[in-house]
Write an enzyme that holds these catalytic residues in place. Structure first.
Site, short mmCIF file in Angstrom:
data_model
loop_
_atom_site.label_atom_id
_atom_site.label_comp_id
_atom_site.label_asym_id
_atom_site.label_seq_id
_atom_site.Cartn_x
_atom_site.Cartn_y
_atom_site.Cartn_z
CB SER A 62 -0.55 -4.42 7.71
OG SER A 62 -1.21 -3.21 7.41
CG ASP A 106 -4.56 -3.66 13.55
OD1 ASP A 106 -3.91 -3.28 12.56
OD2 ASP A 106 -5.78 -3.88 13.52
NE ARG A 133 7.33 -0.42 5.59
CZ ARG A 133 6.62 -0.79 6.64
NH1 ARG A 133 5.65 -1.64 6.48
NH2 ARG A 133 6.90 -0.32 7.83
N GLY A 185 0.82 -1.22 0.00
CA GLY A 185 0.00 0.00 0.00
C GLY A 185 0.85 1.25 0.00
NE ARG A 216 -3.77 -5.60 0.58
CZ ARG A 216 -3.15 -4.70 1.34
NH1 ARG A 216 -2.20 -3.94 0.84
NH2 ARG A 216 -3.47 -4.52 2.61
NE ARG A 261 3.34 -0.95 12.90
CZ ARG A 261 2.02 -0.98 12.76
NH1 ARG A 261 1.50 -0.95 11.56
NH2 ARG A 261 1.22 -1.03 13.78
NE ARG A 302 -2.92 12.07 -9.31
CZ ARG A 302 -4.05 12.66 -8.94
NH1 ARG A 302 -4.47 12.57 -7.69
NH2 ARG A 302 -4.77 13.33 -9.80
N1 HPA Z 1 -8.86 -2.35 9.37
C1 HPA Z 1 -8.68 -2.13 8.07
N2 HPA Z 1 -7.50 -2.25 7.48
C2 HPA Z 1 -6.46 -2.61 8.22
C3 HPA Z 1 -6.57 -2.84 9.58
C4 HPA Z 1 -7.85 -2.71 10.19
O1 HPA Z 1 -8.01 -2.91 11.41
N3 HPA Z 1 -5.34 -3.16 10.06
C5 HPA Z 1 -4.50 -3.12 9.01
N4 HPA Z 1 -5.16 -2.79 7.89
#
Ligand code: HPA
Length: 234
Positions: free
Chosen positions: A90, A204, A24, A20, A87, A217, A43
């Site tokens: 995370s 997370d 990175r 994304g 892709r 990370r 951009r």
């Molecule tokens: N929500 C949406 N996208 C994400 C999240 C999440 O909690 N964590 C990492 N990408």
């Protein structure tokens, strides 16, 4: 050149890794590729092409969310001839048995909606990964030592979700994690007859509220790049 990608014809490889975050993409290209060349800066969405074990690879940012990914994936596939798109990103975990730092290989991607909704109309199309890539990624993940889960994920349009009932519903239906891009990548791959996969690390946890410390990370991201490259060329 396309509207959003400044690369010359031939500067994009048939295999494209899509994080994304454009920074990175830069880090991954400088860390994993031989002779990386920056092929896009439009951009600030950086893209790099180089080689990995002699194979040409482009690593190009997707931005956050399905509309952004859709722009880049469409142009990479339709204008530059990309054939394999992976892709690397995370996600938030939605199951007790999935932990922060684990890897999720997304077999399917559920959603409330995607940019393809207007095309599919009443059809509930089932976006799914390329099986060969998925299988190869699972094998490659064994080499990283990170626990790897294979199954369904949820591609959301919002990061700041106001629907705990939806999270509960998906947890109950075995959805492993939530991110914001994979479903449309899988839709586009199906539409254009190319291969796609999403390899994710859990940053997370929606149930335990645990989050990956920022110093971890980079290393978990590196594991994903390694898995994606091995899967693409296995
Ligand atoms: N929500 C949406 N996208 C994400 C999240 C999440 O909690 N964590 C990492 N990408």
């Amino acid at each position: 050149m396309t509207v959003h990608i400044g690369a010359e014809p031939g500067q994009i490889a048939e295999t494209v890794l899509m994080p994304g975050d454009p920074l990175r993409a830069e880090w991954a290209a400088n860390t994993f590729l031989d002779d990386p060349v920056c092929v896009n800066r439009v951009r600030g969405m950086l893209g790099f092409t180089g080689t990995w074990k002699g194979n040409r690879v482009t690593i190009h940012g997707s931005g956050m969310g399905m509309p952004s990914l859709s722009i880049y994936a469409n142009e990479l596939i339709r204008d530059y001839g990309a054939k394999t798109l992976i892709r690397i990103g995370s996600c938030g975990a939605m199951q007790e048995h999935v932990a922060v730092r684990d890897v999720i290989v997304a077999m399917t991607a559920s959603s409330l909606s995607t940019p393809s909704r207007g095309i599919f109309r009443e059809l509930n199309f089932a976006p799914c990964a390329d099986y060969g890539l998925l299988n190869a990624a699972v094998e490659a993940a064994k080499g990283t030592g990170a626990p790897c889960h294979v199954g369904g994920i949820y591609s959301s349009d919002v990061f700041y979700d106001e629907r705990p009932d939806l999270t509960e519903m998906m947890t109950r239906h075995g959805i492993l994690g939530v991110e914001m891009e994979a479903a449309e990548l899988y839709n586009l791959a199906a539409r254009h007859g190319v291969r796609a996969l999403a390899v994710l690390t859990v940053s997370d946890h929606l149930l335990t509220k645990e989050a990956l410390p920022s110093e971890d990370r980079q290393s978990t991201f590196g594991d994903m790049v390694q898995i994606a490259l091995e899967a693409a060329f296995s």
